[in-house]
Design an enzyme around this catalytic site. Structure first.
Site, mmCIF file in Angstrom:
data_model
loop_
_atom_site.group_PDB
_atom_site.id
_atom_site.type_symbol
_atom_site.label_atom_id
_atom_site.label_comp_id
_atom_site.label_asym_id
_atom_site.label_seq_id
_atom_site.Cartn_x
_atom_site.Cartn_y
_atom_site.Cartn_z
ATOM 1 N N GLY A 180 -4.564 -1.371 8.097
ATOM 2 C CA GLY A 180 -5.078 -0.037 8.373
ATOM 3 C C GLY A 180 -4.186 0.895 9.162
ATOM 4 O O GLY A 180 -4.458 2.098 9.234
ATOM 5 N N GLU A 231 -2.903 -7.599 8.432
ATOM 6 C CA GLU A 231 -2.833 -7.312 6.999
ATOM 7 C C GLU A 231 -2.318 -5.898 6.728
ATOM 8 O O GLU A 231 -2.988 -5.090 6.087
ATOM 9 C CB GLU A 231 -4.230 -7.462 6.368
ATOM 10 C CG GLU A 231 -4.865 -8.820 6.543
ATOM 11 C CD GLU A 231 -6.293 -8.879 6.016
ATOM 12 O OE1 GLU A 231 -6.861 -7.812 5.657
ATOM 13 O OE2 GLU A 231 -6.852 -9.984 5.964
ATOM 14 N N GLY A 276 -0.580 -2.874 4.962
ATOM 15 C CA GLY A 276 -0.135 -2.525 3.613
ATOM 16 C C GLY A 276 0.710 -1.273 3.706
ATOM 17 O O GLY A 276 1.936 -1.295 3.706
ATOM 18 N N ARG A 277 0.010 -0.144 3.870
ATOM 19 C CA ARG A 277 0.654 1.168 3.889
ATOM 20 C C ARG A 277 1.792 1.263 4.909
ATOM 21 O O ARG A 277 2.831 1.838 4.618
ATOM 22 C CB ARG A 277 -0.417 2.217 4.217
ATOM 23 C CG ARG A 277 0.053 3.636 4.070
ATOM 24 C CD ARG A 277 -1.000 4.636 4.575
ATOM 25 N NE ARG A 277 -2.364 4.269 4.293
ATOM 26 C CZ ARG A 277 -3.098 4.763 3.287
ATOM 27 N NH1 ARG A 277 -2.584 5.652 2.484
ATOM 28 N NH2 ARG A 277 -4.347 4.368 3.114
ATOM 29 N N ARG A 301 -3.437 9.616 -5.639
ATOM 30 C CA ARG A 301 -3.919 9.908 -4.283
ATOM 31 C C ARG A 301 -4.290 11.379 -4.056
ATOM 32 O O ARG A 301 -5.334 11.664 -3.469
ATOM 33 C CB ARG A 301 -2.906 9.440 -3.227
ATOM 34 C CG ARG A 301 -2.570 7.941 -3.314
ATOM 35 C CD ARG A 301 -1.833 7.418 -2.104
ATOM 36 N NE ARG A 301 -2.687 7.393 -0.941
ATOM 37 C CZ ARG A 301 -2.664 8.266 0.015
ATOM 38 N NH1 ARG A 301 -1.791 9.251 -0.005
ATOM 39 N NH2 ARG A 301 -3.507 8.195 1.017
ATOM 40 N N TYR A 312 -8.171 11.577 -3.160
ATOM 41 C CA TYR A 312 -8.475 11.740 -1.720
ATOM 42 C C TYR A 312 -8.021 13.095 -1.177
ATOM 43 O O TYR A 312 -7.993 13.282 0.041
ATOM 44 C CB TYR A 312 -7.747 10.671 -0.879
ATOM 45 C CG TYR A 312 -7.780 9.270 -1.408
ATOM 46 C CD1 TYR A 312 -8.976 8.559 -1.470
ATOM 47 C CD2 TYR A 312 -6.617 8.636 -1.828
ATOM 48 C CE1 TYR A 312 -8.997 7.253 -1.938
ATOM 49 C CE2 TYR A 312 -6.629 7.329 -2.293
ATOM 50 C CZ TYR A 312 -7.821 6.649 -2.345
ATOM 51 O OH TYR A 312 -7.835 5.359 -2.805
ATOM 52 N N CYS A 365 -4.844 16.172 -18.581
ATOM 53 C CA CYS A 365 -5.875 17.158 -18.904
ATOM 54 C C CYS A 365 -7.109 16.989 -18.033
ATOM 55 O O CYS A 365 -8.163 16.514 -18.486
ATOM 56 C CB CYS A 365 -6.196 17.089 -20.383
ATOM 57 S SG CYS A 365 -4.770 17.593 -21.330
ATOM 58 N N GLU A 366 -6.960 17.325 -16.788
ATOM 59 C CA GLU A 366 -8.034 17.296 -15.788
ATOM 60 C C GLU A 366 -7.684 18.368 -14.771
ATOM 61 O O GLU A 366 -6.525 18.442 -14.330
ATOM 62 C CB GLU A 366 -8.044 15.966 -15.020
ATOM 63 C CG GLU A 366 -8.342 14.735 -15.811
ATOM 64 C CD GLU A 366 -9.824 14.363 -15.824
ATOM 65 O OE1 GLU A 366 -10.615 14.955 -15.053
ATOM 66 O OE2 GLU A 366 -10.165 13.487 -16.626
ATOM 67 N N TYR A 391 0.024 2.513 -2.556
ATOM 68 C CA TYR A 391 -1.082 2.973 -3.394
ATOM 69 C C TYR A 391 -0.625 4.031 -4.404
ATOM 70 O O TYR A 391 -1.370 4.940 -4.749
ATOM 71 C CB TYR A 391 -2.248 3.487 -2.529
ATOM 72 C CG TYR A 391 -2.700 2.465 -1.507
ATOM 73 C CD1 TYR A 391 -3.378 1.318 -1.910
ATOM 74 C CD2 TYR A 391 -2.403 2.606 -0.146
ATOM 75 C CE1 TYR A 391 -3.761 0.355 -0.990
ATOM 76 C CE2 TYR A 391 -2.781 1.645 0.780
ATOM 77 C CZ TYR A 391 -3.462 0.524 0.356
ATOM 78 O OH TYR A 391 -3.840 -0.433 1.257
HETATM 79 N N1 LLP Z 1 -6.983 -5.566 4.492
HETATM 80 C C1 LLP Z 1 -8.087 -5.215 3.807
HETATM 81 C C2 LLP Z 1 -9.241 -6.106 3.822
HETATM 82 C C3 LLP Z 1 -8.122 -4.001 3.102
HETATM 83 O O1 LLP Z 1 -9.220 -3.661 2.449
HETATM 84 C C4 LLP Z 1 -6.987 -3.164 3.104
HETATM 85 C C5 LLP Z 1 -6.987 -1.898 2.360
HETATM 86 C C6 LLP Z 1 -5.850 -3.585 3.824
HETATM 87 C C7 LLP Z 1 -5.888 -4.784 4.505
HETATM 88 C C8 LLP Z 1 -4.582 -2.772 3.888
HETATM 89 O O2 LLP Z 1 -4.798 -1.550 4.486
HETATM 90 P P1 LLP Z 1 -3.544 -0.590 4.886
HETATM 91 O O3 LLP Z 1 -2.764 -1.308 5.947
HETATM 92 O O4 LLP Z 1 -2.764 -0.365 3.658
HETATM 93 O O5 LLP Z 1 -4.197 0.635 5.372
HETATM 94 N N2 LLP Z 1 -6.044 3.545 -1.930
HETATM 95 C C9 LLP Z 1 -6.224 4.064 -0.597
HETATM 96 C C10 LLP Z 1 -6.237 2.978 0.453
HETATM 97 C C11 LLP Z 1 -7.248 1.870 0.182
HETATM 98 C C12 LLP Z 1 -7.197 0.778 1.191
HETATM 99 C C13 LLP Z 1 -8.011 -0.380 0.770
HETATM 100 N N3 LLP Z 1 -7.968 -1.506 1.651
HETATM 101 C C14 LLP Z 1 -5.148 5.118 -0.339
HETATM 102 O O6 LLP Z 1 -4.354 5.393 -1.229
HETATM 103 O O7 LLP Z 1 -5.124 5.718 0.715
#
Ligand code: LLP
Length: 413
Positions: free
Chosen positions: A239, A273, A275-276, A312, A316, A342-343, A371
């Site tokens: 997150g 965990e 990601g981003r 995105r 969002y 086409c949207e 993402y």
């Molecule tokens: N752990 C769990 C259980 C999650 O559901 C997620 C993201 C992460 C870790 C990784 O989160 P991060 O560190 O990337 O924030 N598609 C959306 C974001 C969806 C996130 C879903 N879960 C976007 O493009 O902003």
């Protein structure tokens, strides 16, 4: 910090001019920087140095094999949400023993696949899922290691589509029910409680909600340990936000300080965990200007990246900076940058001040590493983009552009 910089007016990824990649591979193309990916992983690792921890990169952010391989080489584990993601991790040389499996809808088949692969733990999100996992464990003759994902009911103050820790969200089990569920699991022969998990949302830019949520979950962890559960892992999810325009998320070091304070004295191995934070600013999406068009009310710039390539902004209303690949002099004008799909929602940037580009000019859509490709589709029968990985002065295609034949693979007319 990333490695996309101008050298004499030409935007480079590390030492490679993006224009050269676009020339060779075409557009749209995702381009990632090895130095940035590696740096982000190491900065997070350093921030948690001295604390037993495992960085489980969240595969959903960018599941391309070469990216997974890079984090596996750095010693990272993985956070997965499907059997498909597990297969990718294995294909990329990642270790199932360092992999955690979340998601509200795991199928018994996926559970069996993951148990057979020897994953670290399942992050279980409901009472019925716990029973299903127990059944799979008994069937296979192995105790499935699990953590309950609890919902701490904390407002992460992020976009409502990516906020997951509120009572009204579908994720996790209600905080108050966790103790009773752990107690039930004691009698289940197919299970073994090894941890506790939470995740309150994505693109978090403030430390306060993290602190509240993690403190609450750490309190529960301590109490479960006192009740005799042999837990080892406290998984605090991902997150951590990044800067797309003017956000000021906590740095990895500040993030670590907040987390470590909250989990003090738990004696747990921390699971993170991200990601981003690891991949977001390590990637750009190259696009070419097709047409300019003036209407009585607006100036549109039509580019060859559509919402199928990067959803995105449409989904969002997310902001992605646009940088000209070769700088052009002039006074910025207000334009809407739109894609070919086409949207009406296929708008990459609304009311953006840009020096009016010429046809064929290249732009880099910044912060597209997370993402982007992983959420892309073939809507409007548009083959998906190519992906390129830069490393110093070298670069290589890590995913070929899809062909039209790929579009109908498996179909029968
Ligand atoms: N752990 C769990 C259980 C999650 O559901 C997620 C993201 C992460 C870790 C990784 O989160 P991060 O560190 O990337 O924030 N598609 C959306 C974001 C969806 C996130 C879903 N879960 C976007 O493009 O902003």
């Amino acid at each position: 910090m990333n490695h996309f910089n101008y050298v004499r007016g030409s935007l480079h990824a590390e030492q490679v001019p993006l224009a050269a990649i676009a020339e060779a591979v075409g557009t749209p193309t995702y381009v990632y920087s090895t130095a940035t990916l590696t740096r982000h992983f190491r900065v997070v690792t350093e921030a948690f140095q001295g604390t037993p921890h495992l960085i489980c990169y969240s595969v959903k952010a960018n599941s391309t094999l070469a990216v997974l391989h890079l984090f596996a080489k750095e010693g990272g584990g993985f956070d997965i949400v499907s059997g498909g993601e597990l297969a990718r991790v294995q294909r990329a040389g990642g270790s199932p023993g360092k992999t955690v499996f979340a998601g509200v809808g795991k199928t018994p088949e996926e559970m069996e696949q993951a148990l057979a692969a020897g994953i670290l733990m399942f992050n279980v999100e409901s009472a019925e899922e716990l029973e299903a996992l127990d059944a799979v464990g008994r069937k296979v003759g192995r105790r499935a290691p699990f953590a309950l994902r609890v919902n701490p009911d904390v407002d992460a103050r992020t976009h409502r589509y990516i906020s997951t820790g509120l009572k009204t969200s579908k994720f996790g089990v209600p905080f108050e029910e966790a103790v009773a569920l752990y107690a039930r699991s004691r009698k289940m022969k197919g299970l073994s409680a090894v941890g506790l998990d939470c995740h309150i949302g994505s693109q978090l830019t403030q430390a306060a909600p993290m602190k509240v949520a993690i403190s609450k979950v750490a309190g529960l962890y301590r109490s479960l340990k006192e009740q005799g559960y042999p837990l080892s892992y406290l998984d605090i999810g991902g997150g951590l936000g990044i800067t797309y325009s003017d956000e000021t998320p906590p740095s990895p070091a500040e993030y670590a300080r907040t987390v470590l304070k909250a989990v003090e004295d738990t004696g747990s191995t921390l699971i993170l965990e991200p990601g981003r934070a690891l991949v977001g600013n390590a990637g750009v999406l190259l696009t070419r200007v097709l047409y300019r068009k003036r209407t009585p009310t607006k100036t549109f710039v039509v580019v060859d990246v559509g919402m199928n390539d990067l959803i995105r902004p449409a989904l969002y209303e997310a902001h992605h900076a646009l940088q000209p690949v070769v700088k052009r002099r002039g006074k910025p004008v207000e334009v809407d940058v739109v894609g070919p799909v086409c949207e009406s929602s296929d708008v990459l940037a609304r009311a953006r001040a840009l020096v009016l580009p010429q046809q064929d000019d290249l732009y880099a859509v910044m912060s597209a590493g997370a993402y982007g490709m992983s959420m892309s589709s073939t809507y409007n029968s548009r083959p998906r983009s190519a992906e390129v990985l830069v490393d110093g002065a070298a670069w290589r295609v890590i995913r070929e552009r899809e062909t039209v034949e790929d579009l109908w693979r498996g179909e029968r007319a």
